[in-house]
Design a protein around this motif. Sequence first.
Motif, PDB file in Angstrom:
ATOM      1  N   LYS A   1       0.850  -1.187   0.000  1.00 24.20           N
ATOM      2  CA  LYS A   1       0.000   0.000   0.000  1.00 24.20           C
ATOM      3  C   LYS A   1       0.891   1.245   0.000  1.00 24.20           C
ATOM      4  O   LYS A   1       2.044   1.182   0.460  1.00 24.20           O
ATOM      5  CB  LYS A   1      -0.877  -0.004   1.251  1.00 24.20           C
ATOM      6  CG  LYS A   1      -1.736  -1.257   1.394  1.00 24.20           C
ATOM      7  CD  LYS A   1      -2.502  -1.229   2.711  1.00 24.20           C
ATOM      8  CE  LYS A   1      -3.347  -2.489   2.873  1.00 24.20           C
ATOM      9  NZ  LYS A   1      -4.107  -2.473   4.146  1.00 24.20           N
ATOM     10  N   PRO A   2       0.355   2.363  -0.451  1.00 26.33           N
ATOM     11  CA  PRO A   2       1.162   3.586  -0.432  1.00 26.33           C
ATOM     12  C   PRO A   2       1.714   3.913   0.960  1.00 26.33           C
ATOM     13  O   PRO A   2       2.829   4.435   1.078  1.00 26.33           O
ATOM     14  CB  PRO A   2       0.174   4.656  -0.907  1.00 26.33           C
ATOM     15  CG  PRO A   2      -0.770   3.900  -1.790  1.00 26.33           C
ATOM     16  CD  PRO A   2      -0.911   2.560  -1.142  1.00 26.33           C
ATOM     17  N   GLU A   3       0.978   3.576   1.988  1.00 26.68           N
ATOM     18  CA  GLU A   3       1.440   3.859   3.345  1.00 26.68           C
ATOM     19  C   GLU A   3       2.585   2.955   3.788  1.00 26.68           C
ATOM     20  O   GLU A   3       3.155   3.141   4.871  1.00 26.68           O
ATOM     21  CB  GLU A   3       0.292   3.768   4.355  1.00 26.68           C
ATOM     22  CG  GLU A   3      -0.516   2.487   4.284  1.00 26.68           C
ATOM     23  CD  GLU A   3      -1.775   2.644   3.442  1.00 26.68           C
ATOM     24  OE1 GLU A   3      -1.711   3.299   2.371  1.00 26.68           O
ATOM     25  OE2 GLU A   3      -2.820   2.083   3.843  1.00 26.68           O
ATOM     26  N   ASP A   4       2.949   1.975   2.967  1.00 27.15           N
ATOM     27  CA  ASP A   4       4.120   1.148   3.248  1.00 27.15           C
ATOM     28  C   ASP A   4       5.406   1.817   2.755  1.00 27.15           C
ATOM     29  O   ASP A   4       6.500   1.302   3.006  1.00 27.15           O
ATOM     30  CB  ASP A   4       3.989  -0.221   2.588  1.00 27.15           C
ATOM     31  CG  ASP A   4       2.851  -1.055   3.155  1.00 27.15           C
ATOM     32  OD1 ASP A   4       2.143  -1.704   2.360  1.00 27.15           O
ATOM     33  OD2 ASP A   4       2.677  -1.046   4.393  1.00 27.15           O
ATOM     34  N   THR A   5       5.273   2.918   2.075  1.00 27.33           N
ATOM     35  CA  THR A   5       6.445   3.643   1.583  1.00 27.33           C
ATOM     36  C   THR A   5       7.323   4.081   2.742  1.00 27.33           C
ATOM     37  O   THR A   5       6.859   4.755   3.662  1.00 27.33           O
ATOM     38  CB  THR A   5       6.018   4.863   0.761  1.00 27.33           C
ATOM     39  OG1 THR A   5       5.332   4.416  -0.415  1.00 27.33           O
ATOM     40  CG2 THR A   5       7.224   5.707   0.360  1.00 27.33           C
ATOM     41  N   ALA A   6       8.574   3.683   2.707  1.00 31.15           N
ATOM     42  CA  ALA A   6       9.498   3.981   3.803  1.00 31.15           C
ATOM     43  C   ALA A   6      10.873   3.422   3.469  1.00 31.15           C
ATOM     44  O   ALA A   6      11.024   2.646   2.517  1.00 31.15           O
ATOM     45  CB  ALA A   6       9.008   3.366   5.113  1.00 31.15           C
ATOM     46  N   VAL A   7      11.831   3.815   4.273  1.00 29.80           N
ATOM     47  CA  VAL A   7      13.127   3.147   4.257  1.00 29.80           C
ATOM     48  C   VAL A   7      13.039   1.988   5.256  1.00 29.80           C
ATOM     49  O   VAL A   7      12.649   2.193   6.409  1.00 29.80           O
ATOM     50  CB  VAL A   7      14.261   4.105   4.643  1.00 29.80           C
ATOM     51  CG1 VAL A   7      15.595   3.351   4.702  1.00 29.80           C
ATOM     52  CG2 VAL A   7      14.349   5.252   3.651  1.00 29.80           C
ATOM     53  N   TYR A   8      13.381   0.817   4.796  1.00 31.88           N
ATOM     54  CA  TYR A   8      13.290  -0.388   5.619  1.00 31.88           C
ATOM     55  C   TYR A   8      14.675  -0.790   6.109  1.00 31.88           C
ATOM     56  O   TYR A   8      15.638  -0.815   5.331  1.00 31.88           O
ATOM     57  CB  TYR A   8      12.657  -1.523   4.818  1.00 31.88           C
ATOM     58  CG  TYR A   8      11.173  -1.382   4.679  1.00 31.88           C
ATOM     59  CD1 TYR A   8      10.631  -0.396   3.856  1.00 31.88           C
ATOM     60  CD2 TYR A   8      10.295  -2.199   5.387  1.00 31.88           C
ATOM     61  CE1 TYR A   8       9.261  -0.233   3.731  1.00 31.88           C
ATOM     62  CE2 TYR A   8       8.919  -2.049   5.264  1.00 31.88           C
ATOM     63  CZ  TYR A   8       8.413  -1.064   4.440  1.00 31.88           C
ATOM     64  OH  TYR A   8       7.063  -0.909   4.323  1.00 31.88           O
ATOM     65  N   TYR A   9      14.744  -1.122   7.384  1.00 32.68           N
ATOM     66  CA  TYR A   9      15.991  -1.505   8.018  1.00 32.68           C
ATOM     67  C   TYR A   9      15.858  -2.897   8.644  1.00 32.68           C
ATOM     68  O   TYR A   9      14.799  -3.251   9.158  1.00 32.68           O
ATOM     69  CB  TYR A   9      16.351  -0.531   9.134  1.00 32.68           C
ATOM     70  CG  TYR A   9      16.513   0.893   8.705  1.00 32.68           C
ATOM     71  CD1 TYR A   9      15.436   1.766   8.666  1.00 32.68           C
ATOM     72  CD2 TYR A   9      17.770   1.380   8.342  1.00 32.68           C
ATOM     73  CE1 TYR A   9      15.584   3.090   8.272  1.00 32.68           C
ATOM     74  CE2 TYR A   9      17.934   2.703   7.956  1.00 32.68           C
ATOM     75  CZ  TYR A   9      16.838   3.546   7.928  1.00 32.68           C
ATOM     76  OH  TYR A   9      17.005   4.845   7.543  1.00 32.68           O
ATOM     77  N   CYS A  10      16.951  -3.627   8.603  1.00 38.23           N
ATOM     78  CA  CYS A  10      17.002  -4.860   9.376  1.00 38.23           C
ATOM     79  C   CYS A  10      17.906  -4.639  10.585  1.00 38.23           C
ATOM     80  O   CYS A  10      18.771  -3.757  10.580  1.00 38.23           O
ATOM     81  CB  CYS A  10      17.506  -6.029   8.539  1.00 38.23           C
ATOM     82  SG  CYS A  10      19.152  -5.831   7.848  1.00 38.23           S
ATOM     83  N   ALA A  11      17.666  -5.420  11.616  1.00 36.49           N
ATOM     84  CA  ALA A  11      18.414  -5.267  12.852  1.00 36.49           C
ATOM     85  C   ALA A  11      18.526  -6.607  13.557  1.00 36.49           C
ATOM     86  O   ALA A  11      17.692  -7.499  13.338  1.00 36.49           O
ATOM     87  CB  ALA A  11      17.737  -4.245  13.758  1.00 36.49           C
ATOM     88  N   ALA A  12      19.539  -6.726  14.396  1.00 40.93           N
ATOM     89  CA  ALA A  12      19.759  -7.950  15.169  1.00 40.93           C
ATOM     90  C   ALA A  12      19.762  -7.617  16.656  1.00 40.93           C
ATOM     91  O   ALA A  12      20.228  -6.543  17.060  1.00 40.93           O
ATOM     92  CB  ALA A  12      21.076  -8.599  14.770  1.00 40.93           C
ATOM     93  N   ARG A  13      19.266  -8.540  17.421  1.00 40.76           N
ATOM     94  CA  ARG A  13      19.131  -8.312  18.857  1.00 40.76           C
ATOM     95  C   ARG A  13      19.791  -9.445  19.616  1.00 40.76           C
ATOM     96  O   ARG A  13      19.516 -10.617  19.342  1.00 40.76           O
ATOM     97  CB  ARG A  13      17.639  -8.239  19.196  1.00 40.76           C
ATOM     98  CG  ARG A  13      17.312  -7.804  20.613  1.00 40.76           C
ATOM     99  CD  ARG A  13      15.800  -7.791  20.831  1.00 40.76           C
ATOM    100  NE  ARG A  13      15.251  -9.123  20.894  1.00 40.76           N
ATOM    101  CZ  ARG A  13      14.082  -9.457  20.365  1.00 40.76           C
ATOM    102  NH1 ARG A  13      13.376  -8.575  19.692  1.00 40.76           N
ATOM    103  NH2 ARG A  13      13.644 -10.693  20.493  1.00 40.76           N
ATOM    104  N   ARG A  14      20.645  -9.119  20.572  1.00 39.35           N
ATOM    105  CA  ARG A  14      21.275 -10.172  21.368  1.00 39.35           C
ATOM    106  C   ARG A  14      20.269 -10.834  22.293  1.00 39.35           C
ATOM    107  O   ARG A  14      20.297 -12.043  22.491  1.00 39.35           O
ATOM    108  CB  ARG A  14      22.442  -9.602  22.169  1.00 39.35           C
ATOM    109  CG  ARG A  14      23.662  -9.249  21.332  1.00 39.35           C
ATOM    110  CD  ARG A  14      24.858  -8.990  22.228  1.00 39.35           C
ATOM    111  NE  ARG A  14      24.662  -7.795  23.043  1.00 39.35           N
ATOM    112  CZ  ARG A  14      25.151  -6.607  22.734  1.00 39.35           C
ATOM    113  NH1 ARG A  14      25.846  -6.449  21.623  1.00 39.35           N
ATOM    114  NH2 ARG A  14      24.944  -5.582  23.518  1.00 39.35           N
TER     115      ARG A  14
END
Length: 119
Positions: A85-98
């Motif tokens: 959807k248009p509201e999904d427009t964004a910069v997407y990041y991945c991250a890791a958690r200990r």
Amino acid sequence: QLQASGGGLVQPGGSLRLSCAASGRTFSNYPMGWFRQAPGKEREFVACITWSGDSTYYADSVKGRFTASRDNAKNTVWLQMNNLKPEDTAVYYCAARRSTVVGDPYDYWGQGTLVTVSS
């Protein structure tokens, strides 16, 4: 150490598959998360997946449309995004958690990939 890729321009209703590749260290024992930041908005949680891949959690806004998965042998996680959807427009990041506790902060962040949903 974490690099997200696979973003791009897609029409509403379309699909994209984001990848997050790890280098320099293994994250196979870490829960992994996806976040996004839209223009002018704060970063928000999208999805996360346990280290084994047997459990996933999603923001209500993407539940039923997005699917997180991982292959620890490849040190890679994915985010399949359907019915965008248009509201999904964004910069997407991945991250890791200990930590294995859902809700604890993430320790490692990758560079983002831009997803634009527009006709």
